[in-house]
Design an enzyme around this catalytic site. Structure first.
Site, PDB file in Angstrom:
ATOM      1  N   PHE A 125       1.018  57.507  -2.451  1.00 51.37           N
ATOM      2  CA  PHE A 125       2.018  58.317  -1.746  1.00 51.37           C
ATOM      3  C   PHE A 125       2.714  59.206  -2.789  1.00 51.37           C
ATOM      4  O   PHE A 125       3.156  58.713  -3.828  1.00 51.37           O
ATOM      5  CB  PHE A 125       3.019  57.394  -1.056  1.00 51.37           C
ATOM      6  CG  PHE A 125       3.887  58.089  -0.059  1.00 51.37           C
ATOM      7  CD1 PHE A 125       3.471  58.263   1.249  1.00 51.37           C
ATOM      8  CD2 PHE A 125       5.139  58.564  -0.424  1.00 51.37           C
ATOM      9  CE1 PHE A 125       4.281  58.909   2.179  1.00 51.37           C
ATOM     10  CE2 PHE A 125       5.953  59.218   0.493  1.00 51.37           C
ATOM     11  CZ  PHE A 125       5.522  59.379   1.803  1.00 51.37           C
ATOM     12  N   ASP A 197       4.275  48.900  -4.045  1.00 54.02           N
ATOM     13  CA  ASP A 197       4.954  49.580  -2.942  1.00 54.02           C
ATOM     14  C   ASP A 197       4.405  48.988  -1.640  1.00 54.02           C
ATOM     15  O   ASP A 197       3.203  49.076  -1.360  1.00 54.02           O
ATOM     16  CB  ASP A 197       4.664  51.092  -3.044  1.00 54.02           C
ATOM     17  CG  ASP A 197       5.407  51.905  -1.996  1.00 54.02           C
ATOM     18  OD1 ASP A 197       5.743  51.340  -0.924  1.00 54.02           O
ATOM     19  OD2 ASP A 197       5.643  53.104  -2.232  1.00 54.02           O
ATOM     20  N   TYR A 222      12.247  51.509   7.690  1.00 49.97           N
ATOM     21  CA  TYR A 222      12.105  52.216   8.970  1.00 49.97           C
ATOM     22  C   TYR A 222      10.688  52.223   9.526  1.00 49.97           C
ATOM     23  O   TYR A 222      10.461  52.780  10.590  1.00 49.97           O
ATOM     24  CB  TYR A 222      12.638  53.653   8.861  1.00 49.97           C
ATOM     25  CG  TYR A 222      12.043  54.493   7.750  1.00 49.97           C
ATOM     26  CD1 TYR A 222      10.793  55.083   7.892  1.00 49.97           C
ATOM     27  CD2 TYR A 222      12.730  54.697   6.557  1.00 49.97           C
ATOM     28  CE1 TYR A 222      10.248  55.846   6.869  1.00 49.97           C
ATOM     29  CE2 TYR A 222      12.196  55.455   5.531  1.00 49.97           C
ATOM     30  CZ  TYR A 222      10.948  56.031   5.691  1.00 49.97           C
ATOM     31  OH  TYR A 222      10.408  56.775   4.682  1.00 49.97           O
ATOM     32  N   LYS A 223       9.736  51.658   8.785  1.00 46.59           N
ATOM     33  CA  LYS A 223       8.353  51.633   9.297  1.00 46.59           C
ATOM     34  C   LYS A 223       8.145  50.346  10.101  1.00 46.59           C
ATOM     35  O   LYS A 223       8.706  50.210  11.188  1.00 46.59           O
ATOM     36  CB  LYS A 223       7.382  51.789   8.132  1.00 46.59           C
ATOM     37  CG  LYS A 223       7.431  53.208   7.560  1.00 46.59           C
ATOM     38  CD  LYS A 223       6.619  53.390   6.298  1.00 46.59           C
ATOM     39  CE  LYS A 223       6.713  54.837   5.825  1.00 46.59           C
ATOM     40  NZ  LYS A 223       6.339  55.011   4.426  1.00 46.59           N
ATOM     41  N   ARG A 371      -4.126  59.584  12.426  1.00 48.01           N
ATOM     42  CA  ARG A 371      -3.767  58.236  11.988  1.00 48.01           C
ATOM     43  C   ARG A 371      -3.180  57.456  13.162  1.00 48.01           C
ATOM     44  O   ARG A 371      -2.279  57.941  13.840  1.00 48.01           O
ATOM     45  CB  ARG A 371      -2.739  58.393  10.866  1.00 48.01           C
ATOM     46  CG  ARG A 371      -2.613  57.228   9.943  1.00 48.01           C
ATOM     47  CD  ARG A 371      -1.694  57.595   8.794  1.00 48.01           C
ATOM     48  NE  ARG A 371      -0.323  57.872   9.256  1.00 48.01           N
ATOM     49  CZ  ARG A 371       0.766  57.647   8.524  1.00 48.01           C
ATOM     50  NH1 ARG A 371       0.668  57.166   7.303  1.00 48.01           N
ATOM     51  NH2 ARG A 371       1.954  57.921   9.005  1.00 48.01           N
TER      52      ARG A 371
HETATM   53  C1  LIG Z   1       6.940  56.020   3.645  1.00 45.86           C
HETATM   54  C2  LIG Z   1       6.649  55.798   2.205  1.00 45.86           C
HETATM   55  C3  LIG Z   1       7.615  56.022   1.238  1.00 45.86           C
HETATM   56  C4  LIG Z   1       8.950  56.592   1.634  1.00 45.86           C
HETATM   57  O1  LIG Z   1       9.817  56.706   0.560  1.00 45.86           O
HETATM   58  P1  LIG Z   1      11.381  56.980   0.830  1.00 45.86           P
HETATM   59  O2  LIG Z   1      11.900  57.300  -0.498  1.00 45.86           O
HETATM   60  O3  LIG Z   1      11.958  55.717   1.381  1.00 45.86           O
HETATM   61  O4  LIG Z   1      11.472  58.115   1.797  1.00 45.86           O
HETATM   62  C5  LIG Z   1       7.301  55.724  -0.077  1.00 45.86           C
HETATM   63  N1  LIG Z   1       6.097  55.214  -0.411  1.00 45.86           N
HETATM   64  C6  LIG Z   1       5.129  55.002   0.507  1.00 45.86           C
HETATM   65  C7  LIG Z   1       3.814  54.438   0.107  1.00 45.86           C
HETATM   66  C8  LIG Z   1       5.372  55.304   1.849  1.00 45.86           C
HETATM   67  O5  LIG Z   1       4.420  55.126   2.744  1.00 45.86           O
END
Ligand SMILES: *Cc1c(COP(=O)(O)O)cnc(C)c1O
Length: 412
Positions: A125, A197, A222-223, A371
């Protein structure tokens, strides 16, 4: 094809079936985007209304003590801990994943001062990679250097030159899942610390951070945890490291005695020092209430259903007329995937829009993926069955070619 009777039988014998009732889900919508923004658990409405009307509205500032706002970040962290396989005192809920990565990568680098390489994956990400790049600008390349490799190169790249291994457990695009235990062990054998992560893992499957000897982890509120838009993230710091590190975002909430207003920083004991500023109470209240959904859930059931939902999806798709139009990017081997299905198609964006138009909420990930998030607490087998039916129809009629599906919005 799997027949509708078989699908209904799967729903009827689903041990998680009753959980669906704990969520507000709009009628006529099949929501396959809970891996991006979890839906609203019913209990959250009341909890937030109470926090606004009675706590903030009536008790005002006394709520910090009276309603335990001051301990909420710790308390919510402790509620998340069992979901990730952590014993007490190692998880706290605060800030975003991005900010927490900054704290944790800096801390991990302190523990490995002779090395500077942070090893990650090219398709991680982006925010994870950006945070390392930002640390390089701050600390200099002699203290922090990003090396990102392909999935195929990963195992060989874990060697004695690496300080920190930064990986996302389940890839956000294709849903590929790493073997956390094996990679953590390999990293430790080479003197490398790990930061995992868990954005697409926490709340989607059982995790065993303590048992797998993980050093650090971050995850998303939030996921799959359904804490609402912008819900705070969480971080995990193994107890064995907590004394040896100092995180750099030294805010007053991470001070040993914030209300002494001491001009000099003294880090709080334990994971508490990873707080920086004032917690987002309303968001924490929402996440706290959302987590109640998990109180009686066996995460093994969640994982088993997630696998079964994906099997139904893949089987249905492989027998439908449109199967040759898509490439299934998600690993077909269940242990190697997370809780989503990603299909590649040159018109992925338009196909996603056409699905949404039919009440099936999936999302698009650039450059070419549709997705589908499989969230076992409220997704039924019949939802998956219908999704493939509608997808097949959209492909057959080529409805996705309609002009109205081609314009991209800001958030995809
Ligand atoms: C959704 C997501 C994030 C989001 O990061 P925020 O800083 O909380 O917005 C980070 N890493 C991964 C792998 C994600 O899927």
């Amino acid at each position: 094809m799997i027949c509708p009777e078989e699908i209904l039988a799967l729903d009827a014998s689903d041990p998680l079936a009753a959980k669906r009732n704990e969520f507000c889900l709009p009628e006529q919508t099949i929501y396959l985007d809970g891996n991006s923004l979890g839906p609203l658990p019913k209990g959250v409405k009341e909890a937030v209304a109470d926090a606004v009307q009675n706590q903030w509205g009536q008790d005002l500032i006394s709520s910090w003590n009276k309603h335990g706002w001051i301990d909420l970040a710790t308390q919510v962290g402790e509620q998340i801990a069992p979901l990730v396989g952590a014993s007490r005192g190692q998880v706290i809920c605060c800030d975003s994943i991005s900010i927490n990565l900054f704290k944790l990568i800096s801390s991990a680098l302190q523990l490995n001062p002779e090395r500077q390489i942070v090893l990650s994956q090219q398709d991680n990400f982006p925010t994870d990679l950006y945070m390392v790049q930002g640390l390089t600008s701050l600390l200099g390349a002699e203290r922090c250097q990003l090396k990102s490799v392909t999935t195929e190169q990963l195992v060989d790249a874990i060697d004695e030159s690496v300080a920190v291994l930064l990986l996302t457990h389940v890839n956000f695009r294709d849903g590929q899942r790493h073997d956390m235990q094996a990679l953590t062990r390999l990293a430790h054998d080479k003197g490398v610390l790990v930061v995992w992560d868990l954005a697409h893992s926490a709340g989607a499957m059982p995790l065993s951070l303590d048992q797998h000897n993980v050093d650090f982890a971050v995850g998303c509120g939030y996921k799959y945890l359904n804490g609402g838009p912008g819900a705070p993230a969480f971080l995990y710091v193994a107890a064995r490291h907590q004394r040896a590190i100092k995180q750099p975002l030294q805010g007053w909430m991470g001070h040993q005695t914030p209300f002494q207003f001491d001009p000099d920083y003294q880090a709080a004991e334990g994971v508490q020092q990873f707080l920086a500023g004032t917690p987002n109470i309303l968001s924490l209240v929402a996440l706290n209430a959302a987590l109640a959904v998990f109180a009686d859930v066996d995460m093994q059931h969640v994982r088993a259903k997630s696998i079964a939902l994906a099997e139904v999806f893949i089987q249905q798709l492989s027998q439908s007329d449109c199967t040759n139009e898509f490439t299934i990017c998600t690993p077909l081997d269940a242990p190697q995937r997370g809780s989503q299905i990603a299909l590649a198609h040159p018109y992925a964006y338009a196909i996603t829009q056409a699905l949404i138009d039919r009440g099936i909420v999936a999302d698009f990930r650039a450059p070419n993926l549709v997705r589908f998030g499989l969230t076992p607490l409220y997704t039924r087998y019949q939802d998956i069955w219908r999704t493939v039916q509608v997808l097949s129809e959209i492909m057959q009629t080529k409805r996705y070619l309609d002009k109205k599906y081609q314009t991209r919005q800001k958030v995809t």
